[in-house]
Design a protein around this motif. Structure first.
Motif, PDB file in Angstrom:
ATOM      1  N   SER A 108       0.796  -1.285   0.029  1.00 25.79           N
ATOM      2  CA  SER A 108       0.128   0.018  -0.163  1.00 25.79           C
ATOM      3  C   SER A 108       0.914   1.264   0.075  1.00 25.79           C
ATOM      4  O   SER A 108       0.376   2.154  -0.511  1.00 25.79           O
ATOM      5  CB  SER A 108      -0.856   0.074   1.170  1.00 25.79           C
TER       6      SER A 108
ATOM      7  N   ALA B   4       0.523   4.372  -2.510  1.00 23.39           N
ATOM      8  CA  ALA B   4       0.546   5.938  -2.045  1.00 23.39           C
ATOM      9  C   ALA B   4       1.471   6.921  -2.608  1.00 23.39           C
ATOM     10  O   ALA B   4       1.172   7.984  -2.706  1.00 23.39           O
ATOM     11  CB  ALA B   4       0.495   5.542  -0.444  1.00 23.39           C
TER      12      ALA B   4
ATOM     13  N   LYS C 165      -2.170  13.334  -3.456  1.00 30.38           N
ATOM     14  CA  LYS C 165      -3.410  13.255  -2.882  1.00 30.38           C
ATOM     15  C   LYS C 165      -3.476  13.247  -1.186  1.00 30.38           C
ATOM     16  O   LYS C 165      -2.474  12.651  -0.782  1.00 30.38           O
ATOM     17  CB  LYS C 165      -4.140  11.812  -3.173  1.00 30.38           C
ATOM     18  N   ASN C 166      -4.064  13.950  -0.583  1.00 31.81           N
ATOM     19  CA  ASN C 166      -3.724  14.278   0.734  1.00 31.81           C
ATOM     20  C   ASN C 166      -4.319  13.062   1.625  1.00 31.81           C
ATOM     21  O   ASN C 166      -3.732  12.642   2.482  1.00 31.81           O
ATOM     22  CB  ASN C 166      -4.553  15.452   1.400  1.00 31.81           C
ATOM     23  N   GLU C 167      -5.381  12.381   0.990  1.00 26.74           N
ATOM     24  CA  GLU C 167      -5.799  11.089   1.870  1.00 26.74           C
ATOM     25  C   GLU C 167      -4.803   9.876   1.534  1.00 26.74           C
ATOM     26  O   GLU C 167      -4.932   8.970   2.538  1.00 26.74           O
ATOM     27  CB  GLU C 167      -7.126  10.590   1.100  1.00 26.74           C
ATOM     28  N   GLU C 168      -3.789  10.163   0.760  1.00 32.69           N
ATOM     29  CA  GLU C 168      -2.862   9.069   0.823  1.00 32.69           C
ATOM     30  C   GLU C 168      -1.689   9.254   1.655  1.00 32.69           C
ATOM     31  O   GLU C 168      -0.679   8.547   1.802  1.00 32.69           O
ATOM     32  CB  GLU C 168      -2.228   8.954  -0.731  1.00 32.69           C
TER      33      GLU C 168
ATOM     34  N   PRO D 112      -1.407   9.596   5.165  1.00 30.83           N
ATOM     35  CA  PRO D 112      -0.949   8.576   6.280  1.00 30.83           C
ATOM     36  C   PRO D 112      -0.065   7.519   5.856  1.00 30.83           C
ATOM     37  O   PRO D 112       0.615   6.904   6.499  1.00 30.83           O
ATOM     38  CB  PRO D 112      -2.428   8.278   6.743  1.00 30.83           C
TER      39      PRO D 112
END
Length: 278
Positions: A263, A267, A273-276, A278
């Motif tokens: 993952s 990412a 992408k901000n959601e990636e 973490p």
């Protein structure tokens, strides 16, 4: 069956693939030697589509596993009899392999001129390193056979990963991309190229993934999705995934296993992408 709607207007013109990519089982179950239908056979099927209820004159795909390999073959019967290469195109294109696009260009022209046929699209895979050898084919494709977006599969940009994948170098993809852009402008159309990229392939670690991310950033490529490598029966990539060893060199290769490592590679390729994050 709803899924049949997407292929109801498509025609297969060949089987097999001479590419021999490590992760692809096509060569295993359809053969390295491309088997192509005759032009007459394809034209008969195209004419029959016109009589089918619900057909609206649009052939959604005129292709095969690799569309532009139509009637491409080894030009030396003597060499083909003793050939043990897995791929005709890797690490370099074999001198005996024919790359003439004329049979496919002529077929496309004849099918789109048939009565009752409004559009003929090519939605099958295009081998871009072969396509870039023939400007006439690229221009024909851009002018008549792309439905707004053309999908191609460079898969990666790191030389180390591409070697393990048995794919051509990124310079071949860039060459084709520039030729397609020029052909699109010449045709006066607004069309886009959609590249497929893959992460977590055996031999791909964090460094190779960052190489691909930097390549995408440099060339302003932001795909909506990235394929995560999945082992499939019989392929060279699966052998590397399971053993952690390159079967040809017997040297160990890095294999991303487990959700965290795999993952993380995905990412990295969506760095914007901000959601990636973490």
């Amino acid at each position: 069956v709803p899924a049949l709607q997407s292929i109801a207007g498509s025609i297969s013109v060949n089987r097999g693939c001479s590419g021999g990519c490590s992760f692809c089982a096509l060569t295993i179950h359809q053969g390295k030697d491309v088997t192509s239908r005759s032009e007459e056979s394809v034209l008969r099927e195209a004419k029959a589509l016109h009589k089918r209820p619900g057909f609206k004159g649009i052939i959604s795909d005129l292709g095969g596993p690799t569309a532009n390999m139509f009637h491409m073959r080894c030009n030396s019967d003597a060499a083909n009899k003793v050939c043990r290469r897995v791929s005709c195109l890797h690490p370099i294109r074999c001198k005996h392999y024919g790359t003439d696009h004329k049979p496919y260009i002529n077929l496309l022209r004849k099918v789109r001129q048939l009565p009752g046929i409004r559009r003929v699209y090519v939605n099958s895979g295009i081998r871009y390193d072969l396509a870039a050898l023939d400007n006439e084919f690229v221009e024909e494709l851009a002018a008549h056979h792309v439905q707004g977006q053309l999908s191609v599969a460079p898969e990666h940009a790191s030389p180390a990963t591409l070697h393990q994948m048995r794919k051509p170098g990124s310079e071949y993809f860039l060459d084709f991309m520039n030729r397609f852009k020029a052909a699109t402008q010449k045709a006066g159309k607004q069309q886009y190229m959609v590249p497929y990229f893959q992460c977590a392939h055996p031999g791909t670690g964090p460094e190779q993934t960052v190489e691909l991310a930097q390549f995408m950033k440099k060339h302003k490529l932001r795909p909506r999705q990235v394929q995560m490598f999945m082992p499939t029966p019989g392929t060279l990539s699966t052998a590397m995934f399971v053993s952690g060893i390159d079967p040809y060199t017997k040297k160990p290769v890095y294999v991303a296993k487990g959700r965290r490592d795999r993952s993380r590679q995905r990412a990295l390729l969506f760095y914007w992408k901000n959601e990636e994050a973490p």
